[in-house]
Design an enzyme around this catalytic site. Structure first.
Site, PDB file in Angstrom:
ATOM      1  N   LYS A   8       4.563  -8.711 -49.703  1.00 36.00           N
ATOM      2  CA  LYS A   8       3.443  -9.118 -48.840  1.00 36.00           C
ATOM      3  C   LYS A   8       2.111  -8.994 -49.586  1.00 36.00           C
ATOM      4  CE  LYS A   8       4.402  -5.897 -45.779  1.00 36.00           C
ATOM      5  NZ  LYS A   8       5.601  -5.256 -46.373  1.00 36.00           N
TER       6      LYS A   8
ATOM      7  N   ARG B  53       3.005  -4.303 -36.523  1.00 34.91           N
ATOM      8  CA  ARG B  53       4.266  -3.682 -36.927  1.00 34.91           C
ATOM      9  C   ARG B  53       5.088  -3.259 -35.731  1.00 34.91           C
ATOM     10  NH1 ARG B  53       2.576  -2.067 -42.407  1.00 34.91           N
ATOM     11  NH2 ARG B  53       4.375  -1.133 -43.398  1.00 34.91           N
TER      12      ARG B  53
ATOM     13  N   ARG C  91       7.200   0.221 -58.660  1.00 30.99           N
ATOM     14  CA  ARG C  91       5.831  -0.297 -58.451  1.00 30.99           C
ATOM     15  C   ARG C  91       4.795   0.693 -58.979  1.00 30.99           C
ATOM     16  NH1 ARG C  91       3.964  -1.944 -52.557  1.00 30.99           N
ATOM     17  NH2 ARG C  91       4.715   0.159 -52.057  1.00 30.99           N
TER      18      ARG C  91
ATOM     19  N   ARG D  92       2.659   5.149 -55.716  1.00 36.17           N
ATOM     20  CA  ARG D  92       2.295   5.539 -54.353  1.00 36.17           C
ATOM     21  C   ARG D  92       3.171   6.701 -53.890  1.00 36.17           C
ATOM     22  NH1 ARG D  92       1.768   0.235 -50.574  1.00 36.17           N
ATOM     23  NH2 ARG D  92       3.107   1.461 -49.214  1.00 36.17           N
TER      24      ARG D  92
ATOM     25  N   ARG E 107      11.200   4.261 -44.419  1.00 32.66           N
ATOM     26  CA  ARG E 107      10.353   3.083 -44.135  1.00 32.66           C
ATOM     27  C   ARG E 107      11.220   1.882 -43.747  1.00 32.66           C
ATOM     28  NH1 ARG E 107       7.278   2.943 -49.625  1.00 32.66           N
ATOM     29  NH2 ARG E 107       6.321   1.032 -48.898  1.00 32.66           N
TER      30      ARG E 107
HETATM   31  P1  AP5 Z   1       4.382  -5.611 -52.911  1.00 34.58           P
HETATM   32  O1  AP5 Z   1       3.765  -6.956 -52.918  1.00 34.58           O
HETATM   33  O2  AP5 Z   1       3.528  -4.439 -53.195  1.00 34.58           O
HETATM   34  O3  AP5 Z   1       5.208  -5.403 -51.544  1.00 34.58           O
HETATM   35  P2  AP5 Z   1       4.701  -5.170 -50.073  1.00 34.58           P
HETATM   36  O4  AP5 Z   1       5.561  -6.006 -49.176  1.00 34.58           O
HETATM   37  O5  AP5 Z   1       3.227  -5.351 -49.953  1.00 34.58           O
HETATM   38  O6  AP5 Z   1       5.139  -3.643 -49.922  1.00 34.58           O
HETATM   39  P3  AP5 Z   1       4.392  -2.390 -49.313  1.00 34.58           P
HETATM   40  O7  AP5 Z   1       5.155  -1.191 -49.809  1.00 34.58           O
HETATM   41  O8  AP5 Z   1       2.923  -2.388 -49.581  1.00 34.58           O
HETATM   42  O9  AP5 Z   1       4.666  -2.611 -47.803  1.00 34.58           O
HETATM   43  P4  AP5 Z   1       4.687  -1.601 -46.698  1.00 34.58           P
HETATM   44  O10 AP5 Z   1       4.710  -2.474 -45.517  1.00 34.58           O
HETATM   45  O11 AP5 Z   1       5.758  -0.581 -46.777  1.00 34.58           O
HETATM   46  O12 AP5 Z   1       3.360  -0.717 -46.968  1.00 34.58           O
HETATM   47  P5  AP5 Z   1       1.916  -0.720 -46.299  1.00 34.58           P
HETATM   48  O13 AP5 Z   1       0.952  -0.387 -47.356  1.00 34.58           O
HETATM   49  O14 AP5 Z   1       1.695  -1.914 -45.465  1.00 34.58           O
HETATM   50  O15 AP5 Z   1       5.626  -5.633 -53.934  1.00 34.58           O
HETATM   51  C1  AP5 Z   1       6.396  -4.462 -54.160  1.00 34.58           C
HETATM   52  C2  AP5 Z   1       6.813  -4.420 -55.647  1.00 34.58           C
HETATM   53  O16 AP5 Z   1       7.718  -5.492 -55.916  1.00 34.58           O
HETATM   54  C3  AP5 Z   1       5.631  -4.588 -56.638  1.00 34.58           C
HETATM   55  O17 AP5 Z   1       5.844  -3.749 -57.738  1.00 34.58           O
HETATM   56  C4  AP5 Z   1       5.691  -6.071 -57.038  1.00 34.58           C
HETATM   57  O18 AP5 Z   1       5.199  -6.278 -58.344  1.00 34.58           O
HETATM   58  C5  AP5 Z   1       7.204  -6.363 -56.938  1.00 34.58           C
HETATM   59  N1  AP5 Z   1       7.498  -7.738 -56.517  1.00 34.58           N
HETATM   60  C6  AP5 Z   1       6.811  -8.510 -55.624  1.00 34.58           C
HETATM   61  N2  AP5 Z   1       7.414  -9.714 -55.468  1.00 34.58           N
HETATM   62  C7  AP5 Z   1       8.506  -9.695 -56.293  1.00 34.58           C
HETATM   63  C8  AP5 Z   1       9.537 -10.648 -56.583  1.00 34.58           C
HETATM   64  N3  AP5 Z   1       9.558 -11.849 -56.005  1.00 34.58           N
HETATM   65  N4  AP5 Z   1      10.498 -10.293 -57.469  1.00 34.58           N
HETATM   66  C9  AP5 Z   1      10.478  -9.045 -58.075  1.00 34.58           C
HETATM   67  N5  AP5 Z   1       9.522  -8.110 -57.836  1.00 34.58           N
HETATM   68  C10 AP5 Z   1       8.546  -8.432 -56.951  1.00 34.58           C
HETATM   69  O19 AP5 Z   1       2.048   0.522 -45.285  1.00 34.58           O
HETATM   70  C11 AP5 Z   1       2.178   1.837 -45.752  1.00 34.58           C
HETATM   71  C12 AP5 Z   1       2.219   2.804 -44.578  1.00 34.58           C
HETATM   72  O20 AP5 Z   1       0.987   2.714 -43.823  1.00 34.58           O
HETATM   73  C13 AP5 Z   1       3.309   2.581 -43.545  1.00 34.58           C
HETATM   74  O21 AP5 Z   1       4.537   3.171 -43.933  1.00 34.58           O
HETATM   75  C14 AP5 Z   1       2.703   3.238 -42.310  1.00 34.58           C
HETATM   76  O22 AP5 Z   1       2.792   4.637 -42.394  1.00 34.58           O
HETATM   77  C15 AP5 Z   1       1.246   2.852 -42.425  1.00 34.58           C
HETATM   78  N6  AP5 Z   1       0.916   1.582 -41.746  1.00 34.58           N
HETATM   79  C16 AP5 Z   1       0.482   0.425 -42.342  1.00 34.58           C
HETATM   80  N7  AP5 Z   1       0.278  -0.529 -41.424  1.00 34.58           N
HETATM   81  C17 AP5 Z   1       0.596   0.014 -40.221  1.00 34.58           C
HETATM   82  C18 AP5 Z   1       0.603  -0.482 -38.903  1.00 34.58           C
HETATM   83  N8  AP5 Z   1       0.275  -1.757 -38.621  1.00 34.58           N
HETATM   84  N9  AP5 Z   1       0.997   0.351 -37.908  1.00 34.58           N
HETATM   85  C19 AP5 Z   1       1.327   1.635 -38.158  1.00 34.58           C
HETATM   86  N10 AP5 Z   1       1.348   2.178 -39.394  1.00 34.58           N
HETATM   87  C20 AP5 Z   1       0.986   1.368 -40.433  1.00 34.58           C
END
Ligand code: AP5
Length: 231
Positions: free
Chosen positions: A19, A94, A133, A166, A177
């Site tokens: 994402k 979410r 990552r 992270r 997660r």
């Molecule tokens: P990346 O693009 O970083 O993936 P992502 O989908 O953004 O993953 P996140 O870990 O950021 O998502 P998340 O939803 O768990 O975390 P968030 O920060 O939102 O890619 C991942 C890796 O893969 C990278 O190294 C990249 O280079 C590689 N990659 C990408 N595409 C690829 C491909 N095609 N092939 C190979 N490799 C690839 O949330 C974190 C925490 O915040 C949550 O757990 C929760 O506690 C809280 N939180 C956030 N939003 C909310 C909400 N709305 N409500 C409640 N709590 C929330």
């Protein structure tokens, strides 16, 4: 006079689906901001604010931050001027409750979502992606030790900043997660399917190819201002 529809997007998918990677590319192409609730929460924690201390334990353990806290942060961000021409929600909503609150808030502003795009990746792929990552401390650029390594180990290609892992990218937290995603977030695919704005994209393969597929969806959206979708 009715407002022109704008490029308001939701980018969904499990942790590590890509994402953030895709959202950053969309920002460059379409000139609309990425609003990552994860980034906003991590910034609050890093600032040492009262909000940061309230949310820290949820974020580091991989649980969801309570809806009312995250909604507050999101709505404040959406009220900023740069969101008027559209925005990309990365990691929000979410839960079905968050989606309902978002819908109400947008309706009150006579706005609507143009599309919800879910990047699909099997759980088995995600552990490798997330444990490998690395994020830049300076500019938040994302790298992967195997799939998109920096030119110099541990150093950001863009700004020369230090790369770090992270806290929630450990095997144990990733497993939690993923569980939370399937239980609380995946039902939103059906929610937005019923709203007729759901699109699925295969998230396995080259990052550029996935990006082209997302752009093709955006360019097929009807009723959008054509100057926006040309990017
Ligand atoms: P990346 O693009 O970083 O993936 P992502 O989908 O953004 O993953 P996140 O870990 O950021 O998502 P998340 O939803 O768990 O975390 P968030 O920060 O939102 O890619 C991942 C890796 O893969 C990278 O190294 C990249 O280079 C590689 N990659 C990408 N595409 C690829 C491909 N095609 N092939 C190979 N490799 C690839 O949330 C974190 C925490 O915040 C949550 O757990 C929760 O506690 C809280 N939180 C956030 N939003 C909310 C909400 N709305 N409500 C409640 N709590 C929330």
């Amino acid at each position: 006079m009715a407002k022109k529809p704008v490029l308001n997007l939701i980018l969904m998918g499990p942790p590590g689906a890509g994402k953030g990677t895709q959202a950053k590319m969309l920002v460059e192409k379409y000139g609309i901001p990425q609003i990552s609730t994860g980034d906003l929460l991590r910034a609050a924690i890093a600032s040492g604010s009262e909000l940061g201390s309230k949310v820290q334990s949820y974020v580091t353990s991989g649980g969801l931050v309570p809806d009312e806290l995250v909604l507050d942060i999101l709505l404040n961000r959406l009220a900023e001027k740069d969101c008027q021409a559209g925005f990309i929600l990365d990691g929000f909503p979410r839960t079905v409750g968050q989606a309902g609150s978002l819908g109400k808030a947008l309706t009150a502003k006579k706005m609507e979502m143009a599309a919800a795009i879910a990047i699909t990746v099997a759980d088995s792929e995600l552990l490798d992606r997330l444990t490998g990552r690395r994020i830049c401390k300076g500019c938040s650029s994302s790298f992967h030790v195997k799939f998109s390594p920096p030119k110099k180990d541990g150093v950001c290609d863009r700004c020369g900043g230090e790369l770090q892992q992270r806290k929630d990218d450990t095997a144990e937290v990733i497993s939690h997660r993923l569980h939370v995603y399937h239980e609380q977030t995946q039902p939103l695919i059906e929610y937005y399917r019923k709203a007729k704005i759901m699109h699925l994209v295969d998230g396995i393969g080259q990052i550029d190819v996935i990006f082209q597929n997302i752009c093709a969806i955006i360019e097929s959206l009807k009723g959008l201002d054509s100057t926006q979708v040309k990017g």
